[in-house]
Design a protein around this motif. Structure first.
Motif, PDB file in Angstrom:
ATOM      1  N   ASP A 104     -26.366 -16.760  54.742  1.00 51.58           N
ATOM      2  CA  ASP A 104     -25.169 -15.927  54.717  1.00 51.58           C
ATOM      3  C   ASP A 104     -25.158 -15.122  56.015  1.00 51.58           C
ATOM      4  O   ASP A 104     -25.773 -14.066  56.116  1.00 51.58           O
ATOM      5  CB  ASP A 104     -25.207 -14.997  53.502  1.00 51.58           C
ATOM      6  CG  ASP A 104     -23.906 -14.221  53.312  1.00 51.58           C
ATOM      7  OD1 ASP A 104     -23.208 -13.979  54.307  1.00 51.58           O
ATOM      8  OD2 ASP A 104     -23.604 -13.838  52.163  1.00 51.58           O
ATOM      9  N   HIS A 106     -22.756 -13.477  57.551  1.00 51.65           N
ATOM     10  CA  HIS A 106     -22.088 -12.176  57.495  1.00 51.65           C
ATOM     11  C   HIS A 106     -22.976 -11.115  56.861  1.00 51.65           C
ATOM     12  O   HIS A 106     -23.036  -9.976  57.334  1.00 51.65           O
ATOM     13  CB  HIS A 106     -20.764 -12.295  56.735  1.00 51.65           C
ATOM     14  CG  HIS A 106     -19.717 -13.015  57.513  1.00 51.65           C
ATOM     15  ND1 HIS A 106     -18.564 -13.511  56.940  1.00 51.65           N
ATOM     16  CD2 HIS A 106     -19.632 -13.330  58.826  1.00 51.65           C
ATOM     17  CE1 HIS A 106     -17.819 -14.087  57.858  1.00 51.65           C
ATOM     18  NE2 HIS A 106     -18.445 -14.006  59.014  1.00 51.65           N
ATOM     19  N   LEU A 107     -23.682 -11.475  55.805  1.00 51.34           N
ATOM     20  CA  LEU A 107     -24.584 -10.516  55.170  1.00 51.34           C
ATOM     21  C   LEU A 107     -25.693 -10.111  56.131  1.00 51.34           C
ATOM     22  O   LEU A 107     -26.068  -8.935  56.201  1.00 51.34           O
ATOM     23  CB  LEU A 107     -25.181 -11.112  53.894  1.00 51.34           C
ATOM     24  CG  LEU A 107     -26.178 -10.223  53.142  1.00 51.34           C
ATOM     25  CD1 LEU A 107     -25.544  -8.884  52.762  1.00 51.34           C
ATOM     26  CD2 LEU A 107     -26.702 -10.944  51.903  1.00 51.34           C
ATOM     27  N   ASN A 136     -17.621   3.179  56.087  1.00 46.14           N
ATOM     28  CA  ASN A 136     -17.335   1.746  56.075  1.00 46.14           C
ATOM     29  C   ASN A 136     -17.864   1.057  57.337  1.00 46.14           C
ATOM     30  O   ASN A 136     -18.357   1.692  58.266  1.00 46.14           O
ATOM     31  CB  ASN A 136     -15.833   1.483  55.902  1.00 46.14           C
ATOM     32  CG  ASN A 136     -15.014   2.037  57.063  1.00 46.14           C
ATOM     33  OD1 ASN A 136     -15.373   1.918  58.234  1.00 46.14           O
ATOM     34  ND2 ASN A 136     -13.882   2.649  56.747  1.00 46.14           N
ATOM     35  N   LYS A 231     -15.469 -11.610  53.607  1.00 44.78           N
ATOM     36  CA  LYS A 231     -14.908 -11.389  52.274  1.00 44.78           C
ATOM     37  C   LYS A 231     -15.432 -10.067  51.705  1.00 44.78           C
ATOM     38  O   LYS A 231     -14.743  -9.393  50.932  1.00 44.78           O
ATOM     39  CB  LYS A 231     -15.306 -12.543  51.351  1.00 44.78           C
ATOM     40  CG  LYS A 231     -14.705 -13.889  51.763  1.00 44.78           C
ATOM     41  CD  LYS A 231     -15.137 -15.000  50.819  1.00 44.78           C
ATOM     42  CE  LYS A 231     -14.543 -16.330  51.231  1.00 44.78           C
ATOM     43  NZ  LYS A 231     -14.969 -17.428  50.320  1.00 44.78           N
ATOM     44  N   VAL A 232     -16.646  -9.727  52.105  1.00 42.14           N
ATOM     45  CA  VAL A 232     -17.275  -8.477  51.682  1.00 42.14           C
ATOM     46  C   VAL A 232     -17.861  -7.814  52.914  1.00 42.14           C
ATOM     47  O   VAL A 232     -18.466  -8.489  53.756  1.00 42.14           O
ATOM     48  CB  VAL A 232     -18.377  -8.710  50.630  1.00 42.14           C
ATOM     49  CG1 VAL A 232     -19.046  -7.397  50.239  1.00 42.14           C
ATOM     50  CG2 VAL A 232     -17.817  -9.418  49.409  1.00 42.14           C
ATOM     51  N   THR A 233     -17.711  -6.489  53.037  1.00 39.08           N
ATOM     52  CA  THR A 233     -18.223  -5.798  54.226  1.00 39.08           C
ATOM     53  C   THR A 233     -19.317  -4.792  53.895  1.00 39.08           C
ATOM     54  O   THR A 233     -19.660  -3.954  54.714  1.00 39.08           O
ATOM     55  CB  THR A 233     -17.083  -5.099  54.973  1.00 39.08           C
ATOM     56  OG1 THR A 233     -16.430  -4.176  54.075  1.00 39.08           O
ATOM     57  CG2 THR A 233     -16.075  -6.089  55.527  1.00 39.08           C
ATOM     58  N   THR A 234     -19.852  -4.882  52.682  1.00 33.72           N
ATOM     59  CA  THR A 234     -20.966  -4.017  52.295  1.00 33.72           C
ATOM     60  C   THR A 234     -22.074  -4.876  51.720  1.00 33.72           C
ATOM     61  O   THR A 234     -21.840  -6.010  51.266  1.00 33.72           O
ATOM     62  CB  THR A 234     -20.539  -2.982  51.236  1.00 33.72           C
ATOM     63  OG1 THR A 234     -20.027  -3.666  50.090  1.00 33.72           O
ATOM     64  CG2 THR A 234     -19.477  -2.057  51.804  1.00 33.72           C
ATOM     65  N   GLU A 235     -23.292  -4.348  51.720  1.00 32.41           N
ATOM     66  CA  GLU A 235     -24.410  -5.039  51.112  1.00 32.41           C
ATOM     67  C   GLU A 235     -24.339  -4.889  49.602  1.00 32.41           C
ATOM     68  O   GLU A 235     -24.180  -3.778  49.099  1.00 32.41           O
ATOM     69  CB  GLU A 235     -25.743  -4.468  51.614  1.00 32.41           C
ATOM     70  CG  GLU A 235     -25.978  -4.702  53.098  1.00 32.41           C
ATOM     71  CD  GLU A 235     -27.280  -4.088  53.548  1.00 32.41           C
ATOM     72  OE1 GLU A 235     -28.337  -4.509  53.051  1.00 32.41           O
ATOM     73  OE2 GLU A 235     -27.222  -3.155  54.378  1.00 32.41           O
ATOM     74  N   LEU A 236     -24.463  -5.976  48.880  1.00 34.14           N
ATOM     75  CA  LEU A 236     -24.390  -5.937  47.425  1.00 34.14           C
ATOM     76  C   LEU A 236     -25.751  -5.623  46.850  1.00 34.14           C
ATOM     77  O   LEU A 236     -26.758  -6.034  47.377  1.00 34.14           O
ATOM     78  CB  LEU A 236     -23.896  -7.292  46.899  1.00 34.14           C
ATOM     79  CG  LEU A 236     -22.500  -7.698  47.373  1.00 34.14           C
ATOM     80  CD1 LEU A 236     -22.153  -9.077  46.811  1.00 34.14           C
ATOM     81  CD2 LEU A 236     -21.454  -6.691  46.928  1.00 34.14           C
TER      82      LEU A 236
END
Length: 236
Positions: A104, A106-107, A136, A231-236
């Motif tokens: 991943d 982006h992650l 953000n 699709k996501v801009t933060t760490e899950l």
């Protein structure tokens, strides 16, 4: 080990100052405190057998030959790191990881951004950095862009500047390589790809931060390009 049913693998660079070890467990503890406690307990059981270096422990849950949960880092990175570097170390158990997983990118970039800011959170930039870490991704990027790494000398009371420089160089090299679809998991692999980072990765004294500044600029340019695609801009 006392818990002989707990499997573990060594991974990462062969010339690390510590032992990177992942312990395979059946179920991941729910809280960070419990994860930390378990990793410390398992590490303590290895110290007697491997006393020459500090144990840097991680926890993982594995199913069908691939990692599905981790305590520290990301599933994809740890999974592939073990596959790539397992053979570099003396091992006590057969490799549990049999499948490569898709990285991943982006992650990895999001994590690298946070880590770079965290590395300098106790420097003269602490005020803007600590504020940015709660904001953000756009604020984080602009804050990183505002940092002049050439002026950073003191990383905080009791901190080892060479360790921080090594960590920054490792993250930058690994992330920029992955951005170009190249997976790197050891210091030597990064040195081969980015020779300019060798002095930092080898913790040589009197290194000039201009090189780090240049790599940060490359990273900022790359992540700015990728943010609109995320699709996501933060760490899950």
């Amino acid at each position: 080990m006392k818990n002989t049913n707990i499997l573990y693998h060594f991974f990462g660079s062969v010339n690390s100052l510590d032992y990177d070890v992942v312990f395979f467990i059946e179920k991941m503890p729910e809280t960070i405190a419990n994860k930390l406690a378990l990793s410390k307990k398992l590490s303590a059981q290895l110290v007697e057998k491997y006393p020459t270096k500090t144990i840097n422990a991680n926890l993982a849950v594995c199913e069908n030959g691939q990692i599905i949960q981790v305590y520290k880092g990301t599933v994809d990175e740890l999974n592939n790191a073990i596959l790539r570097t397992y053979h570099l170390h003396q091992q006590d158990f057969d490799n549990r990881i049999t499948h490569v997983v898709k990285r991943d990118v982006h992650l990895k970039m999001i994590r690298c951004l946070r880590m770079l800011l965290s590395f300098i959170s106790k420097t003269q930039y602490r005020t803007i950095v600590k504020k940015a870490l709660k904001q953000n991704i756009h604020i984080k990027i602009e804050t990183l862009k505002a940092i002049d790494f050439n002026t950073v000398e003191d990383f905080g009371k009791g901190s080892n500047a060479l360790d921080f420089k090594k960590s920054m160089a490792f993250q930058l090299g690994q992330t920029l390589a992955l951005y170009n679809q190249i997976e790197l998991y050891t210091k030597q692999e990064i040195i081969d790809c980015f020779p300019e980072l060798k002095p930092f990765l080898m913790r040589l004294p009197n290194t000039e931060m201009e090189t780090i500044q240049q790599f940060v600029a490359q990273f900022i340019a790359a992540i700015k390009t990728e943010v609109p695609k995320m699709k996501v801009t933060t760490e899950l």
